[in-house]
Design an enzyme around this catalytic site. Structure first.
Site, PDB file in Angstrom:
ATOM      1  N   TYR A  65      56.873  52.483  36.676  1.00 24.63           N
ATOM      2  CA  TYR A  65      56.778  52.121  38.099  1.00 24.63           C
ATOM      3  C   TYR A  65      57.424  53.191  38.981  1.00 24.63           C
ATOM      4  CZ  TYR A  65      54.442  47.739  37.329  1.00 24.63           C
ATOM      5  OH  TYR A  65      53.482  46.804  37.004  1.00 24.63           O
ATOM      6  N   HIS A 118      48.684  41.014  45.106  1.00 21.67           N
ATOM      7  CA  HIS A 118      49.456  41.412  43.921  1.00 21.67           C
ATOM      8  C   HIS A 118      50.793  42.056  44.279  1.00 21.67           C
ATOM      9  CE1 HIS A 118      45.430  41.441  41.472  1.00 21.67           C
ATOM     10  NE2 HIS A 118      45.890  40.236  41.696  1.00 21.67           N
ATOM     11  N   CYS A 147      72.510  43.305  37.668  1.00 18.83           N
ATOM     12  CA  CYS A 147      73.693  42.630  38.188  1.00 18.83           C
ATOM     13  C   CYS A 147      74.858  43.002  37.280  1.00 18.83           C
ATOM     14  CB  CYS A 147      73.484  41.115  38.202  1.00 18.83           C
ATOM     15  SG  CYS A 147      74.981  40.204  38.647  1.00 18.83           S
TER      16      CYS A 147
HETATM   17  C1  BJW Z   1      35.797  53.347  43.463  1.00 20.01           C
HETATM   18  C2  BJW Z   1      36.142  54.635  43.763  1.00 20.01           C
HETATM   19  C3  BJW Z   1      35.954  55.038  45.071  1.00 20.01           C
HETATM   20  C4  BJW Z   1      36.591  54.374  41.714  1.00 20.01           C
HETATM   21  N1  BJW Z   1      35.463  54.187  45.959  1.00 20.01           N
HETATM   22  N2  BJW Z   1      35.307  52.516  44.354  1.00 20.01           N
HETATM   23  C5  BJW Z   1      39.870  33.483  34.806  1.00 20.01           C
HETATM   24  C6  BJW Z   1      39.131  34.029  33.786  1.00 20.01           C
HETATM   25  C7  BJW Z   1      39.747  34.900  32.875  1.00 20.01           C
HETATM   26  C8  BJW Z   1      41.095  35.236  32.969  1.00 20.01           C
HETATM   27  C9  BJW Z   1      41.817  34.675  33.984  1.00 20.01           C
HETATM   28  C10 BJW Z   1      41.209  33.821  34.883  1.00 20.01           C
HETATM   29  N3  BJW Z   1      42.152  33.437  35.779  1.00 20.01           N
HETATM   30  C11 BJW Z   1      43.320  34.045  35.474  1.00 20.01           C
HETATM   31  C12 BJW Z   1      43.148  34.801  34.367  1.00 20.01           C
HETATM   32  C13 BJW Z   1      44.191  35.626  33.692  1.00 20.01           C
HETATM   33  C14 BJW Z   1      44.437  36.962  34.349  1.00 20.01           C
HETATM   34  C15 BJW Z   1      43.142  37.760  34.332  1.00 20.01           C
HETATM   35  O1  BJW Z   1      42.443  37.883  35.316  1.00 20.01           O
HETATM   36  N4  BJW Z   1      42.836  38.364  33.187  1.00 20.01           N
HETATM   37  C16 BJW Z   1      41.607  39.140  33.029  1.00 20.01           C
HETATM   38  C17 BJW Z   1      41.958  40.630  32.930  1.00 20.01           C
HETATM   39  C18 BJW Z   1      40.917  38.657  31.789  1.00 20.01           C
HETATM   40  N5  BJW Z   1      44.946  36.812  35.686  1.00 20.01           N
HETATM   41  C19 BJW Z   1      46.246  36.638  35.897  1.00 20.01           C
HETATM   42  O2  BJW Z   1      47.060  36.586  34.987  1.00 20.01           O
HETATM   43  C20 BJW Z   1      46.694  36.469  37.331  1.00 20.01           C
HETATM   44  N6  BJW Z   1      47.525  35.340  37.484  1.00 20.01           N
HETATM   45  C21 BJW Z   1      47.068  34.097  37.378  1.00 20.01           C
HETATM   46  O3  BJW Z   1      45.905  33.854  37.196  1.00 20.01           O
HETATM   47  O4  BJW Z   1      48.050  33.131  37.557  1.00 20.01           O
HETATM   48  C22 BJW Z   1      47.717  31.793  37.207  1.00 20.01           C
HETATM   49  C23 BJW Z   1      48.081  31.624  35.765  1.00 20.01           C
HETATM   50  C24 BJW Z   1      49.413  31.642  35.421  1.00 20.01           C
HETATM   51  C25 BJW Z   1      49.758  31.464  34.080  1.00 20.01           C
HETATM   52  C26 BJW Z   1      48.769  31.311  33.114  1.00 20.01           C
HETATM   53  C27 BJW Z   1      47.433  31.353  33.488  1.00 20.01           C
HETATM   54  C28 BJW Z   1      47.082  31.507  34.828  1.00 20.01           C
HETATM   55  C29 BJW Z   1      47.552  37.636  37.768  1.00 20.01           C
HETATM   56  C30 BJW Z   1      46.797  38.897  37.837  1.00 20.01           C
HETATM   57  C31 BJW Z   1      47.767  40.026  38.235  1.00 20.01           C
HETATM   58  C32 BJW Z   1      47.108  41.381  38.172  1.00 20.01           C
HETATM   59  N7  BJW Z   1      48.106  42.388  38.308  1.00 20.01           N
HETATM   60  C33 BJW Z   1      47.706  43.794  38.282  1.00 20.01           C
HETATM   61  C34 BJW Z   1      48.977  44.663  38.200  1.00 20.01           C
HETATM   62  C35 BJW Z   1      49.698  44.744  39.537  1.00 20.01           C
HETATM   63  C36 BJW Z   1      50.952  45.574  39.418  1.00 20.01           C
HETATM   64  C37 BJW Z   1      50.697  47.034  39.155  1.00 20.01           C
HETATM   65  O5  BJW Z   1      49.937  47.695  39.875  1.00 20.01           O
HETATM   66  O6  BJW Z   1      51.296  47.534  38.208  1.00 20.01           O
HETATM   67  O7  BJW Z   1      46.928  44.091  39.435  1.00 20.01           O
HETATM   68  S1  BJW Z   1      46.596  44.150  36.926  1.00 20.01           S
HETATM   69  C38 BJW Z   1      45.612  45.306  37.828  1.00 20.01           C
HETATM   70  O8  BJW Z   1      44.261  44.827  37.948  1.00 20.01           O
HETATM   71  C39 BJW Z   1      46.193  45.339  39.238  1.00 20.01           C
HETATM   72  C40 BJW Z   1      44.958  45.376  40.077  1.00 20.01           C
HETATM   73  O9  BJW Z   1      45.228  44.901  41.388  1.00 20.01           O
HETATM   74  C41 BJW Z   1      44.011  44.492  39.314  1.00 20.01           C
HETATM   75  C42 BJW Z   1      42.565  44.715  39.626  1.00 20.01           C
HETATM   76  O10 BJW Z   1      42.152  45.995  39.301  1.00 20.01           O
HETATM   77  P1  BJW Z   1      41.130  46.751  40.243  1.00 20.01           P
HETATM   78  O11 BJW Z   1      41.728  46.901  41.585  1.00 20.01           O
HETATM   79  O12 BJW Z   1      39.812  46.098  40.172  1.00 20.01           O
HETATM   80  O13 BJW Z   1      41.109  48.217  39.602  1.00 20.01           O
HETATM   81  P2  BJW Z   1      40.202  48.794  38.397  1.00 20.01           P
HETATM   82  O14 BJW Z   1      40.885  50.024  37.945  1.00 20.01           O
HETATM   83  O15 BJW Z   1      39.938  47.745  37.401  1.00 20.01           O
HETATM   84  O16 BJW Z   1      38.824  49.137  39.083  1.00 20.01           O
HETATM   85  C43 BJW Z   1      38.699  50.186  40.016  1.00 20.01           C
HETATM   86  C44 BJW Z   1      37.267  50.206  40.529  1.00 20.01           C
HETATM   87  O17 BJW Z   1      37.169  51.196  41.539  1.00 20.01           O
HETATM   88  C45 BJW Z   1      36.225  50.586  39.452  1.00 20.01           C
HETATM   89  O18 BJW Z   1      35.156  49.644  39.499  1.00 20.01           O
HETATM   90  C46 BJW Z   1      35.714  51.962  39.912  1.00 20.01           C
HETATM   91  O19 BJW Z   1      34.335  52.188  39.624  1.00 20.01           O
HETATM   92  C47 BJW Z   1      35.930  51.890  41.396  1.00 20.01           C
HETATM   93  N8  BJW Z   1      36.101  53.152  42.082  1.00 20.01           N
HETATM   94  N9  BJW Z   1      36.617  55.249  42.577  1.00 20.01           N
HETATM   95  C48 BJW Z   1      35.139  52.939  45.531  1.00 20.01           C
HETATM   96  N10 BJW Z   1      36.261  56.330  45.433  1.00 20.01           N
END
Ligand code: BJW
Length: 239
Positions: A65, A118, A147
């Site tokens: 981080y 997030h 702490c």
């Molecule tokens: C361009 C470009 C350009 C390139 N122009 N575009 C339902 C179904 C299945 C699973 C779940 C569900 N509900 C919940 C879950 C579990 C889980 C989940 O989703 N898992 C899946 C991966 C399977 N979700 C969670 O755990 C969430 N919490 C939750 O649901 O709580 C309730 C709960 C609690 C307890 C038990 C169960 C449920 C929390 C999710 C937290 C995500 N956190 C992160 C890390 C943040 C901190 C950090 O940065 O370190 O957030 S993970 C990471 O992914 C980050 C992002 O915000 C997030 C999304 O990623 P994003 O933004 O889509 O990025 P990429 O890299 O994937 O994609 C980039 C895109 O850009 C690509 O498509 C490129 O083509 C494109 N691109 N250049 C435009 N110039």
């Protein structure tokens, strides 16, 4: 190709925008699912962004981080961030900006009231419920800081897998999705929920902006294959 969507933007009373890591790619921030480089090449971000990973090796996850914080501090919002902020200034109350990004670039571009689902990588919070000793004194320096009395650790104030999203921001984002005429889904792979689900609950038309296929293409009325910094100014700026 963008002309029909420009018309939709012009006609929409309420626009919701959901952004992901691709939004900041042209600012120089690697997307979440890009391969990592250098020292971090052997790790997948998905395996570092969790409480389990932090508890297993707080120093290593903290350093990851810190590296990202330093990198983000050096970059600037791009033309896409600026186009969204300028649209919001010209049309107060018409656009709700929801982001999965933790980099703060929308806010730095001037967007107000950003729903940051997030968290923000610039902020820290206690890992465990803080006791009186944690809050009554400054955290002792360290990697991570802790702490000095009970050893509770500081961690980045971001939402890791398995953690709940900030309730008020998620509720407001769901309300914006349920009450929009148009949703722009920009630069997200659409694999992480509940954020991705917002595109599926949109009441209006959905437009995906992404140079690559995403998991939300099937929810879109139109998919624009291009980048955020190129297409958002074309769609949002006035002629
Ligand atoms: C361009 C470009 C350009 C390139 N122009 N575009 C339902 C179904 C299945 C699973 C779940 C569900 N509900 C919940 C879950 C579990 C889980 C989940 O989703 N898992 C899946 C991966 C399977 N979700 C969670 O755990 C969430 N919490 C939750 O649901 O709580 C309730 C709960 C609690 C307890 C038990 C169960 C449920 C929390 C999710 C937290 C995500 N956190 C992160 C890390 C943040 C901190 C950090 O940065 O370190 O957030 S993970 C990471 O992914 C980050 C992002 O915000 C997030 C999304 O990623 P994003 O933004 O889509 O990025 P990429 O890299 O994937 O994609 C980039 C895109 O850009 C690509 O498509 C490129 O083509 C494109 N691109 N250049 C435009 N110039």
């Amino acid at each position: 190709m963008t002309q029909p969507v420009r018309e939709w933007v012009r006609a929409a009373r309420r626009i919701a925008v959901l952004t992901g890591a691709g939004m900041s790619a042209e600012s120089g921030v690697p997307t979440f699912r890009d391969a990592q480089t250098g020292l971090w090449a052997k790790y997948r971000p998905e395996d570092l962004a969790s409480e389990d990973a932090f508890r297993a090796d707080p120093g290593m996850v903290w350093e990851w981080y810190q590296m990202r914080r330093q990198m983000i501090a050096k970059v600037e919002p791009n033309a896409g961030h600026r186009a969204l902020a300028a649209f919001e200034r010209r049309h107060p109350g018409r656009l709700t900006l929801v982001t999965q990004n933790v980099d703060g670039l929308h806010q730095r571009a001037g967007s107000q009231g950003v729903l940051a689902l997030h968290g923000n990588i610039a902020d820290d919070k206690w890992l465990d419920e803080p006791r009186d000793c944690c809050v009554s004194q400054a955290a002792a320096r360290g990697r991570p800081p802790r702490c000095a009395t009970c050893g509770n650790l500081m961690r980045p104030a971001v939402v890791w897998f398995g953690e709940t999203l900030p309730v008020a921001a998620l509720r407001a984002a769901e309300a914006a999705a349920a009450d929009c005429d148009l949703m722009l889904v920009v630069g997200t792979s659409g694999v992480v929920y509940p954020a991705a689900g917002l595109a599926r609950m949109a009441s209006g038309r959905v437009v995906v902006i992404n140079p690559q296929p995403s998991d939300l293409d099937d929810a879109a009325h139109e998919v624009l294959r291009g980048t955020a910094a190129t297409l958002l100014p074309q769609l949002l700026e006035e002629e």
